[in-house]
Design a protein around this motif. Sequence first.
Motif, short mmCIF file in Angstrom:
data_model
loop_
_atom_site.label_atom_id
_atom_site.label_comp_id
_atom_site.label_asym_id
_atom_site.label_seq_id
_atom_site.Cartn_x
_atom_site.Cartn_y
_atom_site.Cartn_z
N ARG A 56 5.83 -22.70 3.59
CA ARG A 56 6.27 -21.24 4.57
C ARG A 56 5.21 -21.56 5.77
O ARG A 56 6.43 -21.97 6.88
N LYS A 69 14.13 -16.15 10.09
CA LYS A 69 12.58 -15.29 9.72
C LYS A 69 12.56 -16.07 8.53
O LYS A 69 13.61 -15.63 7.71
N THR A 71 10.32 -15.62 5.53
CA THR A 71 9.43 -14.46 4.86
C THR A 71 9.93 -15.55 3.71
O THR A 71 10.38 -16.71 2.53
N ASP A 114 15.26 -0.91 3.33
CA ASP A 114 14.48 0.58 3.56
C ASP A 114 16.08 1.09 5.04
O ASP A 114 15.12 -0.06 5.92
N SER A 164 13.77 -5.85 -5.39
CA SER A 164 12.78 -4.47 -4.14
C SER A 164 11.57 -5.26 -3.56
O SER A 164 10.71 -5.19 -4.57
N SER A 165 11.79 -5.47 -2.11
CA SER A 165 10.24 -6.87 -1.60
C SER A 165 9.87 -5.65 -0.64
O SER A 165 10.07 -4.51 -0.08
N GLY A 167 6.22 -5.64 -0.82
CA GLY A 167 5.03 -6.70 0.14
C GLY A 167 5.31 -7.35 2.10
O GLY A 167 3.92 -6.55 1.57
N SER A 168 6.13 -6.46 2.34
CA SER A 168 5.46 -6.28 3.63
C SER A 168 4.86 -5.05 3.74
O SER A 168 4.75 -4.12 5.41
N SER A 189 5.30 -6.74 -4.80
CA SER A 189 3.92 -5.76 -3.53
C SER A 189 3.30 -6.78 -2.95
O SER A 189 3.75 -8.24 -2.74
N ALA A 191 1.42 -10.02 -1.69
CA ALA A 191 -0.08 -11.34 -1.79
C ALA A 191 -1.13 -10.77 -1.15
O ALA A 191 -1.58 -10.25 0.20
N LEU A 208 0.94 -12.56 -6.16
CA LEU A 208 1.89 -12.30 -6.04
C LEU A 208 1.41 -11.16 -6.85
O LEU A 208 2.45 -12.19 -7.91
N1 CAO Z 1 3.05 -10.51 0.41
C1 CAO Z 1 2.31 -10.63 2.05
N2 CAO Z 1 3.46 -10.82 3.33
C2 CAO Z 1 4.88 -10.47 2.70
C3 CAO Z 1 5.89 -10.24 1.98
C4 CAO Z 1 4.22 -10.07 0.76
N3 CAO Z 1 5.21 -9.94 -1.10
N4 CAO Z 1 6.83 -10.12 1.86
C5 CAO Z 1 6.93 -10.52 3.11
N5 CAO Z 1 5.45 -10.36 3.80
C6 CAO Z 1 5.57 -10.57 4.68
C7 CAO Z 1 6.40 -11.23 5.46
O1 CAO Z 1 6.16 -12.84 5.40
C8 CAO Z 1 6.32 -11.23 7.24
O2 CAO Z 1 5.14 -11.31 7.85
P1 CAO Z 1 5.26 -12.97 8.70
O3 CAO Z 1 5.55 -12.39 9.98
O4 CAO Z 1 3.60 -13.33 9.16
O5 CAO Z 1 5.64 -13.90 7.96
C9 CAO Z 1 6.03 -10.11 7.26
O6 CAO Z 1 5.57 -9.38 5.82
C10 CAO Z 1 7.63 -9.00 6.89
O7 CAO Z 1 8.08 -9.19 6.64
P2 CAO Z 1 9.86 -8.89 6.25
O8 CAO Z 1 9.82 -7.16 5.79
O9 CAO Z 1 10.26 -8.69 8.16
O10 CAO Z 1 11.20 -9.28 5.90
P3 CAO Z 1 11.57 -9.51 3.85
O11 CAO Z 1 11.94 -10.53 4.08
O12 CAO Z 1 9.89 -9.73 3.28
O13 CAO Z 1 11.35 -8.76 4.08
C11 CAO Z 1 13.86 -7.02 3.57
C12 CAO Z 1 13.32 -7.72 3.88
C13 CAO Z 1 15.01 -5.86 4.29
C14 CAO Z 1 13.35 -6.73 2.35
C15 CAO Z 1 12.50 -5.46 4.02
O14 CAO Z 1 12.93 -5.25 5.87
C16 CAO Z 1 12.60 -4.06 3.45
O15 CAO Z 1 13.56 -3.41 3.70
N6 CAO Z 1 11.87 -4.15 2.67
C17 CAO Z 1 11.86 -2.60 1.89
C18 CAO Z 1 11.89 -2.92 -0.04
C19 CAO Z 1 12.62 -1.60 0.04
O16 CAO Z 1 12.04 -0.37 0.24
N7 CAO Z 1 11.75 -1.29 -1.71
C20 CAO Z 1 12.40 -0.28 -2.12
C21 CAO Z 1 13.03 0.01 -3.16
S1 CAO Z 1 13.09 1.30 -4.37
O17 CAO Z 1 12.67 2.66 -3.87
#
Ligand code: CAO
Length: 243
Positions: A56, A69, A71, A114, A164-165, A167-168, A189, A191, A208
């Motif tokens: 990546r 972007k 991710t 979110d 449901s990510s 991870g960020s 969750s 990584a 991860l």
């Molecule tokens: N582990 C470590 N880092 C991670 C990761 C993981 N599992 N997933 C994403 N990241 C990193 C990305 O790589 C990015 O870093 P870089 O810019 O260095 O590459 C950073 O975290 C931010 O990522 P992002 O949030 O902009 O993008 P995403 O594709 O991971 O997620 C989205 C997009 C729309 C899913 C996210 O913005 C979001 O809204 N997440 C919340 C979902 C949520 O609320 N779930 C709960 C539902 S139940 O209540």
Amino acid sequence: IPAIKLPDFSQFGAVERQPMSRIHKITASNMSANWLNIPHVTQFDEADITELEAFRKQQKKMAELRNVKLTPLPFILKACAYALAQYPQFNVSLDMEKEEFIQKSYIHIGFAVDTPDGLVVPVIRDVDQKGIWQLAEECMALAKKAKDKKLLPSDMQGGCFTISSLGSVGGTAFTPIVNAPEVAILGVSKAAMKPVYDGEGFVPRLILPLSLSYDHRAVNGADGARFTSLLSELLGDIRNLVL
Ligand code: CAO
């Protein structure tokens, strides 16, 4: 079920009441219905994404050129599409009235976004037929649309499975609630680098955490473990995704 009685909170300190947003109201009602109707089990697993992450990062220039972007999410979407094709018992809905499984032969996957107004789940269609760049573009476009409150009802319909990510954000594991009428949801969750024994010594690997909740009426425990093992294998070596 017995209702929860609210005390007069003002006797304990200052309080303020605020109306729920439309999205909050819908989410609250759906979450209660899903929680009460679905016998949930959550299967935990891990994927070694050291190589995926290196790949990546190598794509950073290309991502800039394409103005997307990249991710881990598009890779996770692709792995889930592969696992859904391999284990179609996860790609069903239950019709309990007719006592039938409704098997889907398409793979549309939603992902939780979110927003300040609450949680929304846009859906990417035919994930199995799309490449990583296209998935990355669609994720970005749908997440932006969600945050700008511009999602149409059709953008949120037809999902077979949800991711449901978090991870960020952080966390090591959680138990997501199945998004009915789907029968499974994958929680992702953050990584983290961990020491992994390679037979000779401990080496640092990027791990991860995965949390798969499923409807135990549709899916049995062995299949739950098979599904996350396959995800772990696919994300551990993404060359598997092109096979
Ligand atoms: N582990 C470590 N880092 C991670 C990761 C993981 N599992 N997933 C994403 N990241 C990193 C990305 O790589 C990015 O870093 P870089 O810019 O260095 O590459 C950073 O975290 C931010 O990522 P992002 O949030 O902009 O993008 P995403 O594709 O991971 O997620 C989205 C997009 C729309 C899913 C996210 O913005 C979001 O809204 N997440 C919340 C979902 C949520 O609320 N779930 C709960 C539902 S139940 O209540």
